[in-house]
Design a protein around this motif. Structure first.
Motif, PDB file in Angstrom:
ATOM      1  N   ASN A  39      40.110  37.266  31.781  1.00  0.00           N
ATOM      2  CA  ASN A  39      39.698  35.994  32.367  1.00  0.00           C
ATOM      3  C   ASN A  39      38.908  35.166  31.362  1.00  0.00           C
ATOM      4  OD1 ASN A  39      40.665  37.184  34.816  1.00  0.00           O
ATOM      5  ND2 ASN A  39      38.652  38.099  35.130  1.00  0.00           N
ATOM      6  N   GLU A  83      36.119  30.313  36.315  1.00  0.00           N
ATOM      7  CA  GLU A  83      36.957  31.122  35.433  1.00  0.00           C
ATOM      8  C   GLU A  83      38.419  30.780  35.649  1.00  0.00           C
ATOM      9  OE1 GLU A  83      37.801  35.263  37.683  1.00  0.00           O
ATOM     10  OE2 GLU A  83      35.672  34.919  37.188  1.00  0.00           O
ATOM     11  N   THR A 116      41.465  33.050  35.944  1.00  0.00           N
ATOM     12  CA  THR A 116      41.888  34.439  36.093  1.00  0.00           C
ATOM     13  C   THR A 116      43.238  34.645  35.431  1.00  0.00           C
ATOM     14  OG1 THR A 116      40.740  34.519  38.208  1.00  0.00           O
ATOM     15  CG2 THR A 116      42.302  36.283  37.762  1.00  0.00           C
TER      16      THR A 116
END
Length: 261
Positions: free
Chosen positions: A188, A212, A214
């Motif tokens: 990530n 983030e 992913t």
């Protein structure tokens, strides 16, 4: 206790989130770190942005907190979450993270609790010079020490580059970019950006978008804000609230940090 914290933050956030569109715009051009609020103690909480400085040689700093998080289908209580920081040399600190969690399934009403996987790490000061940005690199190894239901089952890594500098006399800016990998997928890409200011000699506040990508694909975007209170040069308390911008998440947190010189 957490219901009281929740009620307080819901009241505080009511007016703030009316301006969410403005805050999201600001978040992309201004950033923060808790590195400087004109305070002696420099902490890595309560925001998601890790400070860009290491603690002094032979100092031990304990940063402990409680956090209640709501996501669809479950609630989680971290009580406590503790970061231990020890200054080994001028540019290097050693780090240990331990957490005790309770996770409740809202559908079955069943709970599971215990210690999560331990994190061991270090932070290295890369640049600290008058008139220049302050830069540090942080790396943690996540060791699968927890029981099966609470463990990632594989060794993971958390890495962050932290940069900070002063924007104005009472305003600090900073930003983290990072890469996490917990043994599956591509890992990530993480980020945090915010702005912090001193309200008084004792009180500081910040706002901060963080999130983030992913597997470098799916975006998870969040926003938080919080306050710190400096009791003395070695003791600081904090309180914070965060929510998801493109996902259903809310967290409520409070904590205290103490430095032993």
């Amino acid at each position: 206790m957490f219901f009281l914290i929740k009620k307080i933050f819901l009241v505080l956030s009511k007016n703030i989130f009316k301006q969410m569109k403005l805050l999201k715009t600001i978040a992309f051009i201004v950033v923060t770190s808790t590195t400087t609020f004109g305070q002696s103690i420099i902490t890595d909480r309560p925001d998601q942005t890790e400070s860009s400085s290491t603690i002094s040689v032979n100092n031990l700093q304990i940063e402990a907190g409680l956090q209640y998080t709501e996501v669809p289908g479950s609630d989680e209580l971290l009580a406590p979450s503790v970061l231990f920081r020890y200054g080994l040399i001028d540019i290097l600190e050693l780090r240990l993270v331990t957490e005790f969690t309770t996770i409740k399934n809202e559908l079955t009403k069943k709970s599971i609790n215990g210690l999560t996987d331990i994190q061991l790490g270090m932070k290295v000061q890369l640049l600290k010079k008058e008139g220049a940005p302050e830069i540090a690199f942080l790396s943690h190894v996540v060791i699968p020490t927890a029981k099966d239901a609470l463990s990632a089952q594989k060794t993971g890594v958390i890495n962050k580059l932290s940069i900070a500098h002063n924007l104005f006399k009472k305003i600090s800016i900073g930003y983290n970019i990072g890469y996490d990998n917990f043994g599956e997928g591509s890992g990530n890409f993480t980020y945090s950006l915010a702005i912090g200011t001193s309200i008084s000699d004792k009180i500081g506040m910040y706002i901060e978008p963080f999130g983030e990508f992913t597997d470098f694909n799916k975006s998870i975007a969040n926003f938080d804000f919080g306050f710190t209170y400096l009791f003395n040069k070695n003791l600081q308390a904090d309180i914070s609230y965060g929510t998801g911008l493109n996902n259903s998440m809310n967290y409520y947190s409070t904590g205290i940090s103490y430095r032993i010189q």
